[in-house]
Design a protein around this motif. Sequence first.
Motif, short mmCIF file in Angstrom:
data_model
loop_
_atom_site.label_atom_id
_atom_site.label_comp_id
_atom_site.label_asym_id
_atom_site.label_seq_id
_atom_site.Cartn_x
_atom_site.Cartn_y
_atom_site.Cartn_z
N LYS B 395 0.46 8.77 9.65
CA LYS B 395 -0.49 9.67 9.39
C LYS B 395 -1.36 8.94 7.82
N LEU B 396 -0.46 8.69 7.25
CA LEU B 396 -1.04 8.15 5.90
C LEU B 396 -1.92 6.75 6.17
N MET B 397 -1.24 6.01 7.10
CA MET B 397 -1.58 4.62 7.25
C MET B 397 -2.88 4.65 8.25
N ARG B 398 -3.31 5.65 8.90
CA ARG B 398 -4.43 5.74 9.92
C ARG B 398 -5.67 5.52 9.23
N PRO B 399 -5.83 6.36 8.14
CA PRO B 399 -7.17 6.14 7.37
C PRO B 399 -7.53 4.79 7.10
N PHE B 400 -6.50 3.92 6.85
CA PHE B 400 -6.89 2.54 6.71
C PHE B 400 -6.88 1.47 7.70
N GLY B 401 -6.64 2.37 9.09
CA GLY B 401 -6.71 1.37 10.27
C GLY B 401 -5.27 0.64 10.54
N LEU B 483 -0.38 -4.06 -3.38
CA LEU B 483 -0.45 -2.98 -2.26
C LEU B 483 -1.83 -2.45 -1.96
N PHE B 484 -2.59 -2.21 -3.17
CA PHE B 484 -3.80 -1.49 -3.04
C PHE B 484 -4.82 -2.23 -2.41
N SER B 485 -4.71 -3.60 -2.69
CA SER B 485 -5.72 -4.70 -2.28
C SER B 485 -5.50 -4.81 -0.80
N ALA B 486 -4.08 -4.55 -0.49
CA ALA B 486 -3.83 -4.67 1.12
C ALA B 486 -4.52 -3.57 1.86
N LEU B 487 -4.16 -2.21 0.94
CA LEU B 487 -4.99 -1.07 1.95
C LEU B 487 -6.46 -1.23 1.93
N GLY B 488 -7.05 -1.56 0.69
CA GLY B 488 -8.43 -1.56 0.79
C GLY B 488 -9.01 -2.74 1.67
N ALA B 490 -7.58 -3.54 4.48
CA ALA B 490 -7.43 -3.02 5.55
C ALA B 490 -8.61 -2.13 6.28
N TRP B 491 -9.03 -1.14 5.13
CA TRP B 491 -9.90 -0.31 5.59
C TRP B 491 -11.35 -1.16 5.82
N LEU B 492 -11.47 -1.84 4.84
CA LEU B 492 -12.84 -2.68 5.12
C LEU B 492 -12.80 -3.36 6.73
N LEU B 493 -11.63 -4.20 7.24
CA LEU B 493 -11.48 -4.64 8.27
C LEU B 493 -11.86 -3.46 9.44
N LYS B 494 -11.10 -2.26 9.27
CA LYS B 494 -11.11 -1.22 10.26
C LYS B 494 -12.68 -1.12 10.47
N VAL B 495 -13.60 -1.04 9.37
CA VAL B 495 -14.77 -0.76 9.48
C VAL B 495 -15.55 -1.99 10.34
N LEU B 496 -15.00 -3.14 9.99
CA LEU B 496 -15.84 -4.30 10.52
C LEU B 496 -15.45 -4.81 12.15
N LEU B 497 -14.22 -4.29 12.36
CA LEU B 497 -13.66 -4.67 13.75
C LEU B 497 -14.02 -3.82 14.61
N LYS B 498 -14.31 -4.17 16.01
CA LYS B 498 -14.48 -3.36 17.00
C LYS B 498 -13.02 -3.26 17.92
N ALA B 499 -12.84 -1.88 17.97
CA ALA B 499 -11.52 -1.84 18.89
C ALA B 499 -11.85 -2.03 20.52
N ARG B 500 -10.79 -2.83 20.86
CA ARG B 500 -10.73 -2.91 22.08
C ARG B 500 -10.06 -2.03 23.14
N GLU B 501 -9.02 -1.35 22.42
CA GLU B 501 -8.17 -0.51 23.03
C GLU B 501 -7.83 0.43 22.21
N ARG B 502 -7.15 1.51 22.85
CA ARG B 502 -6.85 2.71 21.80
C ARG B 502 -5.40 2.58 21.11
N SER B 503 -5.34 2.73 20.08
CA SER B 503 -4.22 2.89 19.45
C SER B 503 -3.03 3.97 19.75
N TYR B 504 -1.71 3.57 19.88
CA TYR B 504 -0.86 4.58 20.15
C TYR B 504 0.23 4.33 19.39
N PHE B 505 1.27 5.27 19.43
CA PHE B 505 2.44 5.30 18.41
C PHE B 505 3.55 6.08 19.38
#
Lengths: 85, 721
Positions: B395-401, B483-488, B490-505
Amino acid sequence: MAAPSPVPASRRTARDLRVGETGTICCLGDPVMALRLLDMGCVPGVTVRLSGRAPFGDPLMLVLGDEEYTLSLRGSEAATILLKD
Amino acid sequence: MADARTIAAAPAAGPGAPEALARPMRIALIGNPNSGKTSLFNQLTGLNQKVGNFPGVTVDRKSGWAQLTPARRAEIVDLPGTYSLYPKSLDERVITDLLYDPSSTSYPDFVVVTVDASNLRRSLLLFSQLADLGLPAILALNMTDVAERHGVHIDLGALAAELGVPVVPMNARSGSGVAALKIVMAERLAAPPVRFWQPDSAVQPLVHRLRAHFQLHSDYLALHYAQQAEYLAFLSAEDRAYVQGLVQEYAFDGTAQQASETIGRYARINEILLETVTVTRTEQREPVSNRIDRVLTHRVFGYLIFLAVLFLLFQAIFAWAQYPMDLIDQGIGALSGWLQSTLPPGPLTRLLTEGVLAGLGGVLIFIPQIALLFAFLAVLEETGYMARVTFLMDKLMRPFGLSGKSVVPLISGLACAVPAIMGARTIESWKDRMITIFVTPLMSCSARIPVFTVLVALVVPDESVGFFNLRGVVLMGLYLLGLFSALGSAWLLKVLLKARERSYFIMEFPVYKWPRWKNVALTIYQKVQAFVWQAGQVIVAISVLLWGLASYGPGQRQDVAEAQVRREAAIHRWTPAELGRQVASARLETSYAGSFGHALEPAIRPLGFDWKIGIALLTSFAAREVFVGTMSTIYSVGQDADMSTVQEKLRAEKDLNGQPFFTPARAFSLLVFYVFAMQCMSTLAVTYRETKSWRWPAAQLVYMTGLAYAASVFVWQIWGS
């Protein structure tokens, strides 16, 4: 791939279980998710018990069947596991 | 325990033809995750394994050799854990690539299916699929003792008869039963005569045409061609188009057929279990694992324990590893000094001490840290704790994509980005996986440790702030910056990338177990060996090359510079020691390496770096760990022999005004550069291999180097000038 069939809103799902409560799988609501859940042993007729939730409420921990093993899955995924009444 | 009589031989399987002795057998190990497959693999092959998941080596599967009987050796191929033959992650595609191409030279003679006896129903799903593929198989029934203790009794003879294959009870952890398994494995096996499931009659015409076209030996294999043609790497484009044409012609619905197949198989498996398994439940007691989980995944204690584990990890890497590292450092220094005093002075001795030994020291000194880091990761994985970490973090990682499963690559990235990026294969969703791969190199890997420790020790005093050591706090800060640069990012990429499929776990929680120290030791051995051999060759080669470039220069320029210094010496009345230093410095500056460094200097001056650092930046582009060796070499050339450690050499370096060159501002500018910069060819190579596109490694290179440059300029301009 077939489009996900709508999950009837009235039906209880594995997500609706309270911690410690047990239910029996009736069917799987989402065809694509169903394939993964079936592989992992979520077969209609098997019992599921919600044994806990992650700290922020998601994902969930489900204990499956009499062979007792634990799956972890997100609430949105547990919501596709429909329970018998 | 290892008694051949306990083997339940299937009626159909018997010893095969002796003529097959000519070619060594190839046997694939397959099974559910946590079924004991890797333990069995280690039991069978011991140190005879090939794994090369370090710099640039293509490794998709582990293999090794097992001596089955005195006369018979076999190649054992370890496949990723899977629940079925319908792969969900890239990781699992290895299995279909191997098992769906009978004409391939690496096609196995048979498979050993490891099965957790306490989880028979789900394990048999995979087994029944393999049997229907027409693959000869052995069922290695693991953990029967545990099942027995839980009141589950399995009639081995009846099970073997129902399945049509040999069933061997064993314990992969203790090794009991493995000897018996080897005897069965030494035999030539026939395909099981039993069919567990038949495709529906509606799909028969399609299956027949596929079987005829590809000359396949089983209906089920043909069905999988229809299902998965687009993913089967060994099929040509025409073949794929042919299959897709047929799929459309017959209006084949893959999803529906796979669902009905799985349900059908479970129905048949339930019948088999009814015949072969009796359960006598004594009392309904909650498994110990669940009780441990209540603490380890607790909403407060869970995170506290995870933080404590991370803290322990850092403590081990930075504090405990220091003692063996000091020993290695002193050992190399002593050896170098001894060589210099015993061997006759000359270029060859200098090559040996300033080139080879300086480089070798830069490799060997990492061994304690790498060993400890991989030991920690292996224990976390072995005990089953890693799965709980992904659960806690999802749950903590999901906001960062990212997903919970991204945590494992990110933590492994603290050791080395190369295996970490390959570890991202277990992430099923494309977008989650790409983001994880992209940001993992920002996690501070072990190759950055020496750069960090050398520079931090140089400019940060060895003082305490409260409970903590100041140097430790600064190191922690550098890791957090990564670590924080990795998370930041990731968040940037999440905004930029278009998802092709749904994420699941969806993931199984392995039962908690004590780590098998043999497996941990094997992991440490393999990682250290890979590091010393693969990285070591590069580092020593670069050290020697550098020494040459730093010792020699174009034309007469070095001699001219030296003559100039000697003239000045007469004017300034330098002592012989001072004269020696000035001469060495002048010669280095006019050497080939000096020329490269000078050419680079205008670009890095805004960062506070000079031409010597420029050389180190250039050479450490191949791999960061080269940095310390390079610094050591550059500052070794011509310096006093008693200055053995890099730190002493760096501390002795003076700027034009005679002040220490490595000021805190300059050191931090360099540190920040190393936190961000993408200086690792192997990582770029593995990113290319994992993403199958140059776009990703190119983006990583540009993004990370840009980030490093900007951050470094920022530090130097604010603090240094």
